[in-house]
Each structure stands twice: as C-alpha cells, then as structure tokens.
Design a protein around this motif. Structure first.
Motif, mmCIF file in Angstrom:
data_model
loop_
_atom_site.group_PDB
_atom_site.id
_atom_site.type_symbol
_atom_site.label_atom_id
_atom_site.label_comp_id
_atom_site.label_asym_id
_atom_site.label_seq_id
_atom_site.Cartn_x
_atom_site.Cartn_y
_atom_site.Cartn_z
ATOM 1 N N UNK A 147 0.228 -1.128 -0.150
ATOM 2 C CA UNK A 147 0.515 -0.201 0.016
ATOM 3 C C UNK A 147 0.966 1.033 0.018
ATOM 4 N N UNK A 148 1.755 1.322 0.454
ATOM 5 C CA UNK A 148 2.674 2.036 0.976
ATOM 6 C C UNK A 148 3.444 3.091 -0.974
ATOM 7 N N UNK A 149 3.316 2.121 -1.456
ATOM 8 C CA UNK A 149 4.160 2.101 -2.758
ATOM 9 C C UNK A 149 3.102 2.311 -4.279
ATOM 10 N N UNK A 150 1.688 1.992 -3.898
ATOM 11 C CA UNK A 150 0.367 2.727 -4.499
ATOM 12 C C UNK A 150 0.722 3.506 -4.793
ATOM 13 N N UNK A 151 -0.168 4.346 -5.648
ATOM 14 C CA UNK A 151 -0.284 5.104 -5.996
ATOM 15 C C UNK A 151 -1.473 6.105 -5.485
ATOM 16 N N UNK A 152 -0.818 7.326 -5.001
ATOM 17 C CA UNK A 152 -2.476 8.016 -4.270
ATOM 18 C C UNK A 152 -3.296 7.326 -4.885
ATOM 19 N N UNK A 153 -4.466 7.060 -3.916
ATOM 20 C CA UNK A 153 -6.131 7.250 -4.609
ATOM 21 C C UNK A 153 -5.759 5.526 -5.185
ATOM 22 N N UNK A 154 -5.210 5.034 -5.125
ATOM 23 C CA UNK A 154 -5.819 3.671 -4.738
ATOM 24 C C UNK A 154 -5.998 3.279 -4.215
ATOM 25 N N UNK A 155 -6.577 2.336 -4.513
ATOM 26 C CA UNK A 155 -7.996 1.753 -4.079
ATOM 27 C C UNK A 155 -7.605 0.340 -3.267
ATOM 28 N N UNK A 156 -7.425 -0.674 -2.490
ATOM 29 C CA UNK A 156 -7.494 -1.544 -2.014
ATOM 30 C C UNK A 156 -7.978 -2.798 -2.244
ATOM 31 N N UNK A 157 -7.818 -3.913 -2.417
ATOM 32 C CA UNK A 157 -8.323 -5.501 -2.339
ATOM 33 C C UNK A 157 -7.328 -6.432 -1.067
ATOM 34 N N UNK A 158 -7.848 -6.372 -0.046
ATOM 35 C CA UNK A 158 -7.180 -7.801 0.601
ATOM 36 C C UNK A 158 -7.737 -9.003 0.364
ATOM 37 N N UNK A 159 -7.187 -9.980 -0.593
ATOM 38 C CA UNK A 159 -7.663 -11.123 -0.219
ATOM 39 C C UNK A 159 -7.022 -11.917 0.693
ATOM 40 N N UNK A 160 -8.429 -12.611 1.110
ATOM 41 C CA UNK A 160 -7.434 -13.889 2.105
ATOM 42 C C UNK A 160 -8.513 -14.922 1.900
ATOM 43 N N UNK A 161 -8.775 -15.510 0.433
ATOM 44 C CA UNK A 161 -9.457 -15.970 0.484
ATOM 45 C C UNK A 161 -8.642 -17.244 1.046
ATOM 46 N N UNK A 162 -7.327 -17.150 0.451
ATOM 47 C CA UNK A 162 -6.795 -19.124 1.119
ATOM 48 C C UNK A 162 -6.497 -18.990 2.525
ATOM 49 N N UNK A 163 -6.773 -17.687 2.670
ATOM 50 C CA UNK A 163 -6.838 -18.209 4.706
ATOM 51 C C UNK A 163 -7.651 -18.798 5.228
ATOM 52 N N UNK A 164 -6.964 -19.832 5.887
ATOM 53 C CA UNK A 164 -7.395 -21.104 6.329
ATOM 54 C C UNK A 164 -6.572 -20.891 8.398
#
Length: 109
Positions: free
Chosen positions: A41-58
């Motif tokens: 997120x620190x390296x993302x362009x300003x205003x970029x939306x963030x999607x955190x994908x936890x679909x593999x998390x057990x």
C-alpha cells in the motif's frame, strides 16, 4: 504474498478511476506474514483502492487481525477505498473477534 495493480481504461475525456491494488495473503496469516499486507500500500499510487484477498486463508492470528484493522484505519485516513475478500475460516475468526462489523468484508465470488 502477491500483489497486482489493475488500472481501469476509460475513454478520452473521462476522468480515470484510480488503480486497484490487490494484496493476496497466504493460507496461514500470522505475525510473520501480517505486516506484509500493508507494505504494498505504501508503494501504491495515491488514491488507489485496496483489495485484501484472504480467500486462501485457513488460519488467522490475532496479530494478523490487528494488522487488518491498522490497514483499514490507514486506508480510511488516506481516502482509499478498501475491501477485504475473506474465506469462511477468516470470516469466522474475524466475527469471533467482533471485527466483522468494522472491517469492509465481503465473501468470495
């Protein structure tokens, strides 16, 4: 852990939507891997939306849940849209912690 950015193409003359940064978590999200969620997120362009994908998390530790809360607050303070796509196991753990009502959760599609 992997990240991708997904720019949106728009016709000329229309304001482009911000990029979307997708951060994908491994199956075990613990103290050792949780901090890696916010680094991209620190390296993302300003205003970029963030999607955190936890679909593999057990497995999701308390430290990982705290890192998700910190990331949510950070995105909110930076004006970034954020979504957390969570597996059933991750949603159960977050619900037990009472975080299902404060995190921007959605089930996988």
């Amino acid at each position: 852990m992997s990240t991708t950015t997904e720019p949106h193409d728009r016709p000329a003359g229309l304001r482009p939507a911000p990029d979307t940064l997708r951060v994908t978590a491994p199956s075990v999200l613990d103290a050792g891997t949780a901090e890696q969620l916010s680094a991209p997120v620190s390296a993302a362009s300003p205003g970029a939306a963030v999607v955190v994908d936890l679909t593999a998390v057990t497995e999701l530790s308390l430290e990982a849940a705290a890192a998700l809360m910190t990331l949510t607050r950070r995105c909110h303070s930076e004006g970034r849209a954020m979504q957390v796509i969570a597996s059933a196991a991750a949603r159960r753990k977050l619900a037990l912690l009472g975080l299902d009502v404060v995190l921007p959760l959605r089930p996988p599609t």
